[in-house]
Design an enzyme around this catalytic site. Structure first.
Site, PDB file in Angstrom:
ATOM      1  CD1 TRP A 159      -8.180   5.260  -2.355  1.00  0.00           C
ATOM      2  CD2 TRP A 159      -9.953   3.918  -2.119  1.00  0.00           C
ATOM      3  NE1 TRP A 159      -9.106   5.597  -3.321  1.00  0.00           N
ATOM      4  CE2 TRP A 159     -10.200   4.792  -3.198  1.00  0.00           C
ATOM      5  CE3 TRP A 159     -10.925   2.966  -1.789  1.00  0.00           C
ATOM      6  CZ2 TRP A 159     -11.374   4.765  -3.945  1.00  0.00           C
ATOM      7  CZ3 TRP A 159     -12.090   2.930  -2.530  1.00  0.00           C
ATOM      8  CH2 TRP A 159     -12.311   3.817  -3.591  1.00  0.00           C
TER       9      TRP A 159
ATOM     10  CG  ASP B 285     -10.447  -2.431  -2.253  1.00  0.00           C
ATOM     11  OD1 ASP B 285     -10.811  -2.797  -3.388  1.00  0.00           O
ATOM     12  OD2 ASP B 285     -10.385  -1.234  -1.922  1.00  0.00           O
TER      13      ASP B 285
ATOM     14  CE  LYS C   8      -5.913   2.946 -10.091  1.00  0.00           C
ATOM     15  NZ  LYS C   8      -7.268   2.965  -9.541  1.00  0.00           N
TER      16      LYS C   8
END
Length: 427
Positions: free
Chosen positions: A155, A236, A272
């Site tokens: 990311w 993560d 999300k």
């Protein structure tokens, strides 16, 4: 009198010059690539334009989708007069942090039962990453330089987060462009060669940006080496439930590593899987070897949190708390998650079918269905990616990453034929 006026004028001129030059040495930073891409898409007037850059769910009509269960939770909050707008505790809404820990670590987690888990409510997953990195920077037993191993690629925000707290990012092999899959041997080699006690950031599921995850057998080997080398796992988890449609399945790796006794923390986001992108709901979970250590960790996390945001926000945490703690709402949430994940999986299957069975696009496209989650690495090169954007008005990052949620039954054929043309060099 004239001399006095000259003196005043001189002083004012000097002050103005100093003010106008105060920030002249600040370098102009480049705009964020994703937000720049989104801005370009919005400015484009082409009627068939497609946005495959944004990391937010869209329904089959290309519209943001507010989960029905979130609407119900909001209605409950609206009709609860006793709720106020007082500060939350520094570490967050207790009912939220307890439920969030159980969601990611499991309701029967031994680490939770033994009081070894410290959970702090954060500003979504980004805030969890920052707070976790800041805590490690201050208190981890570094044996040398402060360094963290990130997957290549990862990311885009990860390197900046660690740089900002004085931890230097290094990279371990992860994506293999030849197979458009996992470079498992390279990953293991880095784990073995890294100094003992190194910190490795690991994507728990639905790896961003590649969509490539290890198998359970591979996770077992990764955990084995982590334990042998005494490495620290910085997990993560931004897509629990959103990857496969199953909350427990997507948390498997995290729970497995905790069970095996790997030293670790977990960053958790509800952006999300609950569609709460703008509410910034997340949590940081640090698993300690003992209850006493967990209490010390909590004390220092409280100090760090207090100095930065003082107290986390209330509204989004209340929504998630209701969903996680009400059995009926929780079951409805799981159905909503399955709806989102199912649509993405269907788009993968449809794209794969068009490319392989109808267009016979050169190359192997099995990775489209083998990858998982919101993103897919198409395997196309930067020139082909740029051609799609400049000639077909399809907005994607130059590394070939696409957001599968940007595809729907109205645009998937246009994208597939454009991708086919880009690969053939005829676009």
């Amino acid at each position: 009198m004239t001399d006095r006026l000259k003196q005043i004028y001189s002083q004012l001129s000097s002050s103005f010059k100093m003010s106008s030059e105060l920030w002249q040495n600040v370098p102009l930073a480049p705009p964020d690539s994703i937000f720049k891409l989104t801005a370009a898409y919005k400015a484009d007037t082409y009627d068939k334009k497609v946005n495959l850059g944004v990391g937010a769910y869209r329904d089959d009509n290309d519209k943001p989708w507010v989960l029905p269960v979130v609407r119900k939770a909001e209605e409950i909050i609206l009709n609860t007069p006793a709720l106020d707008h007082e500060y939350l505790p520094i570490t967050g809404l207790p009912e939220f942090t307890v439920a969030a820990a159980k969601l990611i670590l499991g309701p029967d987690s031994r680490a939770i039962a033994e009081g070894r888990v410290t959970t702090v409510q954060t500003i979504s997953g980004t805030g969890a990453n920052h707070l976790g990195a800041l805590f490690l920077s201050r208190f981890y037993s570094w044996t040398g330089n402060k360094e963290v191993y990130l997957s290549d690629p990862t990311w885009a925000n990860h390197p900046a987060i660690f740089n900002n707290v004085g931890i230097n990012p290094l990279y371990y092999p992860y994506y293999d462009p030849k197979t458009i899959g996992l470079n498992f041997d390279g990953f293991l080699s880095s784990l073995k060669s890294a100094p003992s006690g190194s910190v490795f950031l690991i994507h728990a599921c639905a790896h961003n940006p590649t969509g490539v995850d290890p198998t359970r057998e591979q996770w077992g080997k990764i955990a084995e080496i982590m334990l042998e080398k005494g490495h620290y796992g910085f997990f993560d988890c931004a897509y629990q439930g959103f990857a496969s449609g199953d909350l427990d399945n997507d948390a498997w790796a995290v729970r497995f590593f905790v069970e095996k006794g790997v030293n670790m923390l977990v960053c958790q986001s509800f952006a999300k899987n609950a569609g709460l992108y703008g509410e910034r709901v997340g949590a940081l979970h640090i698993v300690s070897p003992s209850k006493e250590a967990a209490e010390r960790v909590k004390s220092q996390l409280s100090v760090l949190q207090r100095s930065e945001i003082s107290n986390p926000p209330t509204y989004g945490a209340r929504i998630v708390t209701l969903i996680l703690n009400d059995p009926a709402l929780f079951e409805e949430w799981k159905r909503d998650i399955s709806t989102m994940a199912g649509r993405i999986i269907n788009m993968r299957k449809e794209l794969h079918k068009i490319l392989t069975e109808e267009l016979h696009t050169p190359g192997n496209w099995d990775h489209i269905v083998n990858q998982i989650g919101m993103f897919s690495f198409t395997g196309i090169n930067p020139e082909q990616s740029k051609a799609l954007t400049e000639k077909a008005h399809i907005y994607l990052t130059t590394n070939g990453r696409i957001s599968m949620t940007g595809l729907n039954h109205n645009n998937i054929r246009y994208f597939a034929t454009s991708l086919d043309a880009a690969v053939r060099g005829t676009l």
